[in-house]
Design an enzyme around this catalytic site. Structure first.
Site, PDB file in Angstrom:
ATOM      1  N   LYS A   1       1.023  -1.042  -0.292  1.00  0.00           N
ATOM      2  CA  LYS A   1       0.186   0.114  -0.049  1.00  0.00           C
ATOM      3  C   LYS A   1       0.818   1.318  -0.060  1.00  0.00           C
ATOM      4  CE  LYS A   1      -3.965  -2.195   2.000  1.00  0.00           C
ATOM      5  NZ  LYS A   1      -5.368  -1.436   3.505  1.00  0.00           N
TER       6      LYS A   1
ATOM      7  N   TYR B   1     -11.919  -1.703  -4.252  1.00  0.00           N
ATOM      8  CA  TYR B   1     -13.047  -2.438  -3.250  1.00  0.00           C
ATOM      9  C   TYR B   1     -14.684  -2.472  -2.742  1.00  0.00           C
ATOM     10  CZ  TYR B   1      -8.617  -2.810  -0.268  1.00  0.00           C
ATOM     11  OH  TYR B   1      -7.389  -2.850   0.314  1.00  0.00           O
TER      12      TYR B   1
ATOM     13  N   PHE C   1     -16.049   3.455   6.394  1.00  0.00           N
ATOM     14  CA  PHE C   1     -14.648   4.022   5.788  1.00  0.00           C
ATOM     15  C   PHE C   1     -13.882   3.978   4.720  1.00  0.00           C
ATOM     16  CE2 PHE C   1     -14.554  -0.802   7.784  1.00  0.00           C
ATOM     17  CZ  PHE C   1     -13.728  -1.963   6.066  1.00  0.00           C
TER      18      PHE C   1
ATOM     19  N   ARG D   1      -2.261 -14.169   4.135  1.00  0.00           N
ATOM     20  CA  ARG D   1      -3.180 -13.401   4.945  1.00  0.00           C
ATOM     21  C   ARG D   1      -2.401 -13.446   6.834  1.00  0.00           C
ATOM     22  NH1 ARG D   1      -7.517 -10.471   4.078  1.00  0.00           N
ATOM     23  NH2 ARG D   1      -7.734 -10.082   6.199  1.00  0.00           N
TER      24      ARG D   1
ATOM     25  N   ASN E   1      -2.045   0.581   6.681  1.00  0.00           N
ATOM     26  CA  ASN E   1      -1.236  -1.021   7.278  1.00  0.00           C
ATOM     27  C   ASN E   1      -0.634  -1.656   6.616  1.00  0.00           C
ATOM     28  OD1 ASN E   1      -3.976  -1.568   5.898  1.00  0.00           O
ATOM     29  ND2 ASN E   1      -4.912  -2.953   7.261  1.00  0.00           N
TER      30      ASN E   1
ATOM     31  N   GLU F   1      -9.934  -9.980  -8.056  1.00  0.00           N
ATOM     32  CA  GLU F   1      -8.872  -9.033  -7.396  1.00  0.00           C
ATOM     33  C   GLU F   1      -7.872  -9.095  -8.286  1.00  0.00           C
ATOM     34  OE1 GLU F   1      -7.967  -9.381  -3.417  1.00  0.00           O
ATOM     35  OE2 GLU F   1      -9.918  -8.712  -2.678  1.00  0.00           O
TER      36      GLU F   1
HETATM   37  N1  UDP Z   1      -9.984  -0.074   6.698  1.00  0.00           N
HETATM   38  C1  UDP Z   1     -10.402   1.180   7.974  1.00  0.00           C
HETATM   39  N2  UDP Z   1     -11.461   1.140   9.053  1.00  0.00           N
HETATM   40  C2  UDP Z   1     -12.019  -0.565   9.431  1.00  0.00           C
HETATM   41  C3  UDP Z   1     -11.638  -1.346   8.877  1.00  0.00           C
HETATM   42  C4  UDP Z   1     -11.049  -1.432   7.798  1.00  0.00           C
HETATM   43  O1  UDP Z   1      -9.440   2.076   7.616  1.00  0.00           O
HETATM   44  O2  UDP Z   1     -12.639   0.280  10.707  1.00  0.00           O
HETATM   45  C5  UDP Z   1      -8.621  -0.775   6.179  1.00  0.00           C
HETATM   46  C6  UDP Z   1      -7.677  -1.172   5.827  1.00  0.00           C
HETATM   47  O3  UDP Z   1      -6.818  -0.747   5.750  1.00  0.00           O
HETATM   48  C7  UDP Z   1      -8.644  -2.661   5.469  1.00  0.00           C
HETATM   49  C8  UDP Z   1      -9.259  -2.058   4.407  1.00  0.00           C
HETATM   50  O4  UDP Z   1      -9.322  -1.094   4.918  1.00  0.00           O
HETATM   51  O5  UDP Z   1      -6.931  -3.293   4.841  1.00  0.00           O
HETATM   52  C9  UDP Z   1     -10.050  -3.432   3.691  1.00  0.00           C
HETATM   53  O6  UDP Z   1     -10.219  -3.926   5.228  1.00  0.00           O
HETATM   54  P1  UDP Z   1     -11.199  -5.556   5.428  1.00  0.00           P
HETATM   55  O7  UDP Z   1     -11.905  -5.499   6.501  1.00  0.00           O
HETATM   56  O8  UDP Z   1     -11.286  -6.344   3.903  1.00  0.00           O
HETATM   57  O9  UDP Z   1      -8.906  -6.414   5.692  1.00  0.00           O
HETATM   58  P2  UDP Z   1      -8.386  -6.130   5.049  1.00  0.00           P
HETATM   59  O10 UDP Z   1      -8.758  -7.677   4.048  1.00  0.00           O
HETATM   60  O11 UDP Z   1      -7.379  -5.761   4.754  1.00  0.00           O
HETATM   61  O12 UDP Z   1      -7.181  -6.896   6.493  1.00  0.00           O
HETATM   62 MG    MG Z   2      -9.954  -7.494   2.704  1.00  0.00          MG
END
Ligand code: UDP
Ligand code: MG
Length: 138
Positions: A9, A49, A57, A85, A112, A126
């Site tokens: 990212k 997304y 968010f 993951r 993150n 994706e």
């Molecule tokens: N995110 C955020 N606030 C939240 C939850 C998610 O900013 O409350 C962001 C975070 O950077 C995350 C991304 O949105 O990586 C996508 O969310 P997801 O739940 O899909 O998490 P991931 O699959 O990336 O672990």
């Molecule tokens: Mg995700």
């Protein structure tokens, strides 16, 4: 062999962490079968997304993903989706286990450092969102 989709990212690219993250990926036994560094538009990020478009968010997430360059990757390994993951760690770096990418490099939930597909169907979507078949060389 399974494929998954990963993004380094903007927060990580900005801090010159591409090499360190790729080193963890290769050391963990993934093969990088496609890779490009690019700048996502807001529209690219919104399409990518789309599953999150009703979430509070979404605006912030798609803004941050289009603020600076990213590295897009297709990774191959046995059980690549769950293995990637695991290597990334929990979404919120506060909850991420020691030794994971998000624990070691992420700043906060919104910054993150890495993305990873969460299931075979999302990985397929994706990968095809950013790469065509000719760009993926196993
Ligand atoms: N995110 C955020 N606030 C939240 C939850 C998610 O900013 O409350 C962001 C975070 O950077 C995350 C991304 O949105 O990586 C996508 O969310 P997801 O739940 O899909 O998490 P991931 O699959 O990336 O672990
Ligand atoms: Mg995700």
């Amino acid at each position: 062999m399974e494929k998954t989709f990963a993004i380094i990212k903007p927060d990580a690219v900005e801090r010159n962490l591409i090499g360190k993250i790729l080193e963890r990926i290769e050391s963990a036994g993934f093969r990088i079968v496609a890779m490009k560094r690019t700048l996502l538009t807001k529209e690219n990020a919104e399409g990518f997304y789309a599953v999150h478009k009703e979430r509070p968010f979404f605006g912030e997430l798609t803004d941050s993903m289009s603020t600076g360059p990213v590295v897009l990757l297709v990774l191959e390994k046995e059980n690549a989706i769950s293995a990637w993951r695991d290597l990334m760690g929990a979404t919120n770096p506060k909850d991420a286990a020691p030794g994971t990418i998000r624990k070691d490099f992420a700043i906060d939930l919104g910054r993150n450092s890495a993305h990873g597909s969460d299931a075979p169907e999302t990985a397929a979507f994706e990968i095809s969102y950013f790469f065509n078949q000719l760009e993926i060389i196993s």
